[in-house]
Design an enzyme around this catalytic site. Structure first.
Site, PDB file in Angstrom:
ATOM      1  N   HIS A  28       0.622  -6.877   0.361  1.00 14.78           N
ATOM      2  CA  HIS A  28       1.953  -7.005  -0.236  1.00 14.78           C
ATOM      3  C   HIS A  28       2.377  -5.742  -0.984  1.00 14.78           C
ATOM      4  O   HIS A  28       2.771  -5.808  -2.147  1.00 14.78           O
ATOM      5  CB  HIS A  28       1.981  -8.185  -1.218  1.00 14.78           C
ATOM      6  CG  HIS A  28       1.578  -9.482  -0.630  1.00 14.78           C
ATOM      7  ND1 HIS A  28       1.027 -10.508  -1.386  1.00 14.78           N
ATOM      8  CD2 HIS A  28       1.626  -9.946   0.645  1.00 14.78           C
ATOM      9  CE1 HIS A  28       0.766 -11.543  -0.604  1.00 14.78           C
ATOM     10  NE2 HIS A  28       1.123 -11.224   0.632  1.00 14.78           N
TER      11      HIS A  28
ATOM     12  N   HIS B 105       4.411 -14.005  -1.594  1.00 15.90           N
ATOM     13  CA  HIS B 105       4.250 -13.153  -0.433  1.00 15.90           C
ATOM     14  C   HIS B 105       5.623 -12.550  -0.144  1.00 15.90           C
ATOM     15  O   HIS B 105       6.657 -13.204  -0.339  1.00 15.90           O
ATOM     16  CB  HIS B 105       3.731 -13.964   0.741  1.00 15.90           C
ATOM     17  CG  HIS B 105       2.400 -14.605   0.485  1.00 15.90           C
ATOM     18  ND1 HIS B 105       1.280 -14.343   1.254  1.00 15.90           N
ATOM     19  CD2 HIS B 105       1.991 -15.473  -0.473  1.00 15.90           C
ATOM     20  CE1 HIS B 105       0.256 -15.038   0.783  1.00 15.90           C
ATOM     21  NE2 HIS B 105       0.669 -15.726  -0.272  1.00 15.90           N
TER      22      HIS B 105
END
EC number: 1.1.99.29
Length: 701
Positions: A578, A621
């Site tokens: 991420h 996310h």
């Protein structure tokens, strides 16, 4: 956006003795039918037009959203330049959800950039893998398919950071407006009854969309051990969230997955935004086309440089080709790719550009800075019951069904500081130590000699410490059951204070950018992860999960002191896939790269649209917020830089924008070789004949 290492299993309310041989609960749905989709407007470099209104650099998640939405207007011409292949040669690896674990494209060239970091002194001095999708759809084609939204306090923190520059424009990024966009991107399908009875997930349909491009649902099948997740979290003091998608994601949950429930295939930006389009002669997509740089005109517009062309090539040593930009160049290369292209184009910190022997076109110290990433590590146990991996390795007929292979890990929890530190008092002391260290951290941890970047680090640090850190999820806990005979409960750091950078050491695009996240440079980060490891061990001791688990395999019970756990973490952590920052949306005097309209400071017609613009980290996310970002970016472009207050309509009908041309042409030659910056562009878009002939040829092939 890639949380590939996380898998979740749920045990039903039946006794554990019934879990050893899992059986299907539904008939498999129909398999993916490739022939149901239109052939796209793929063209070869030789078939390209000389110019396009919008040149999109990167056919990943955000790039394909922009391509589809901008080409809704048939009077606008759009080109997508994607460095990787189109993915049609590996449909099973992309479309089958379980392939994300058992037949992954991660680490596989040419579908992954196969980046690594520079050595990380605080993480075992390792060069750590940084997978990034290099295929149409980008990382949305290869990731773990988690659809998770950030918290309201985090989005509002982002909006507040850009507000001093333009309060009105910044309002488009506040929670109220962003929440609308988050809902509009998706078509939500509730869980099947048997799936919900096993997992026990909770949701509120009112928090979700029903007309978006991306499918959001739960797998067709839940491995029975999944039923242990939520009650075991509750036993450890982590309540089940009644609705983790409306601005408060604290607590246990089962995340939505980007899956199409009509055939249990991955729903990603290519399948959602491109494959479903009717034929469009005004949209061209060139794959295996690596952008080398943006070319700028000699003249300025309102004091800003003007992108006149984009240069690309098909491999090292191949001819450099060029296309002219009639309106805008849109960078959608991701957290590493977009700063890389800007730097190669001469836009960035002078010291970096001088060191790489790139001529400075626009000195902008923040390019590549403010890089952040989530780190993760897993506590592993043997399993006494079936896991997804156990069923997969059996080779049974069921293990090969579309239903079974729709399962991906989705049992997670977001945990705040008070729970991690066993109470408000202890966490308050910890938070005070962080808040008081802002000046010393800025003086020693910022990898830049330029004061705007340092001031930006301080602004972000203080905003996080005062607004989001006190209440939001500092840790994500993930239930991973894809291995045979083992379960891993992973911890993911969500709010790191460590910040790094992306930079270049060479003027060639074929030399990978240097990626330095500076993992664990701020001591708070390893402390938070240490506390999370202790919490995971407590969760594993709760019923009914404890009856499904055997001995601890990793790190092992001998690793027990604070020092032991921290030392283990330094050698065990890896990316949670991420990365963000690098082209942060911040005021220019805070090391910002783009303004609230996503335009690069000092450039009149270049925007960045991807996760590199997020100036703060999210307890989420990044796939979902990046989709929403891209949809809102289209609205901004089509409204002529007037940031609309509402979310995207996600319309597939034609829309005419009020874009200002005011750009210049580099005069790309018919031979396609590299061209120099040329005269003013204010010309009509490329002829429809030039665009339509290659499209017609493709249909006849």
């Amino acid at each position: 956006m890639l949380s590939l290492g996380t898998l979740v299993f749920c045990i039903s309310s039946v006794s554990l003795s019934h879990l050893v041989h899992a059986t299907p609960v539904h008939e498999p749905h129909s398999h993916f039918n490739r022939h149901a989709f239109h052939k796209r407007n793929y063209v070869t470099p030789d078939q390209r037009s000389s110019s396009y209104d919008y040149v999109i650099v990167g056919g990943g998640l955000a790039g394909l959203v922009l391509a589809a939405r901008l080409s809704d207007d048939s009077s606008k011409t759009v080109l997508v330049l994607e460095a990787g292949p189109n993915g049609d040669a590996v449909p099973t690896k992309i479309n089958v959800p379980s392939s994300t674990y058992y037949d992954s494209l991660l680490g596989v060239a040419p579908y992954d950039w196969v980046y690594t970091t520079v050595p990380q002194p605080n993480a075992g001095n390792r060069n750590m893998a940084q997978p990034r999708g290099k295929v149409l759809g980008g990382s949305s084609a290869v990731n773990g398919m988690y659809l998770v939204r950030p918290a309201q306090v985090e989005v509002d923190a982002w909006s507040s950071l850009i507000a001093p520059n333009d309060k009105t424009a910044a309002e488009t990024w506040n929670w109220s407006n962003f929440f609308t966009a988050l809902k509009n991107i998706e078509t939500f399908t509730p869980p099947l009854p048997d799936v919900q009875s096993v997992a026990g997930m909770k949701y509120d349909a009112a928090s979700h969309g029903t007309t978006g491009k991306v499918h959001a649902t739960y797998p067709a099948y839940m491995v029975p051990i999944s039923s242990t997740w939520l009650p075991s979290l509750e036993g450890a003091g982590i309540a089940t969230s009644p609705d983790s998608y409306s601005g408060n994601n604290i607590g246990g949950m089962f995340a939505l997955s980007a899956e199409n429930p009509s055939n249990w295939t991955r729903s990603y930006s290519k399948s959602a935004y491109i494959d479903t389009l009717p034929p469009r002669p005004n949209l061209h997509i060139i794959t295996d086309a690596t952008v080398e740089r943006i070319v700028f005109a000699d003249n300025l517009v309102a004091g800003d440089r003007v992108a006149s062309a984009v240069e690309f090539s098909t491999g090292p040593g191949t001819p450099v080709l060029s296309v002219n930009v009639n309106k805008e160049a849109l960078l959608c290369g991701g957290a590493y790719g977009s700063p890389h292209v800007l730097l190669l184009s001469g836009v960035g910190p002078k010291d970096v550009l001088d060191g790489a022997k790139v001529t400075v076109q626009n000195e902008l110290p923040g390019v590549g800075q403010h890089l952040s990433d989530h780190l993760s590590a897993g506590v592993a146990f043997t399993s006494n019951v079936d896991t997804q991996g156990t069923i997969k390795s059996s080779g049974s007929v069921f293990s090969q069904s579309a239903e079974f292979n729709s399962f991906i890990n989705s049992g997670i929890a977001y945990v705040n500081g008070s729970r991690l530190f066993d109470g408000d008092a202890s966490f308050s002391t910890f938070l005070s130590s962080i808040s008081s260290a802002v000046d010393s951290s800025a003086a020693s941890l910022v990898p830049s000699q330029y004061d705007p970047v340092v001031q930006g680090y301080k602004a972000v640090y203080q905003t996080i410490a005062s607004s989001s850190y006190p209440t939001t999820g500092l840790i994500e806990i993930l239930f991973s059951i894809n291995s045979a005979g083992a379960v891993s409960i992973q911890v993911g750091l969500q709010q790191p204070f460590s910040r790094g950078r992306v930079y270049i050491t060479s003027p060639s695009v074929y030399d990978a950018p240097a990626i330095d996240p500076q993992y664990f440079t701020h001591p708070a980060d390893v402390t938070v992860m240490r506390q999370a490891v202790r919490l995971v061990r407590l969760i594993a001791q709760q019923s009914p999960l404890k009856d499904a688990l055997g001995e601890e395999l990793k790190p092992g019970t001998a690793v027990s002191s604070d020092e032991d756990i921290e030392n283990w973490l330094r050698g065990a952590v890896g990316t949670e896939y991420h990365p963000s920052g690098g082209c942060s949306m911040l005021p220019k005097d805070k090391g910002g790269v783009v303004d609230a309209n996503l335009k690069v400071y000092g450039l009149s017609n270049v925007r960045v649209v991807d996760s590199s613009v997020f100036p703060v980290t999210f307890s989420a996310h990044l796939m979902t917020p990046t989709y929403a970002l891209a949809e809102k970016a289209v609205d901004i472009i089509l409204n002529g830089n007037t940031t609309p207050s509402g979310g995207s309509s996600n319309s597939s009908t034609s829309t005419t924008g009020n874009d200002k041309t005011g750009s210049t042409s580099s005069g790309a030659s018919d031979s396609g070789t590299s061209s120099k910056t040329g005269a003013a562009m204010g010309r009509v878009s490329a002829s429809w004949l030039a665009l339509f002939v290659p499209f017609l040829a493709a249909l006849l092939m």
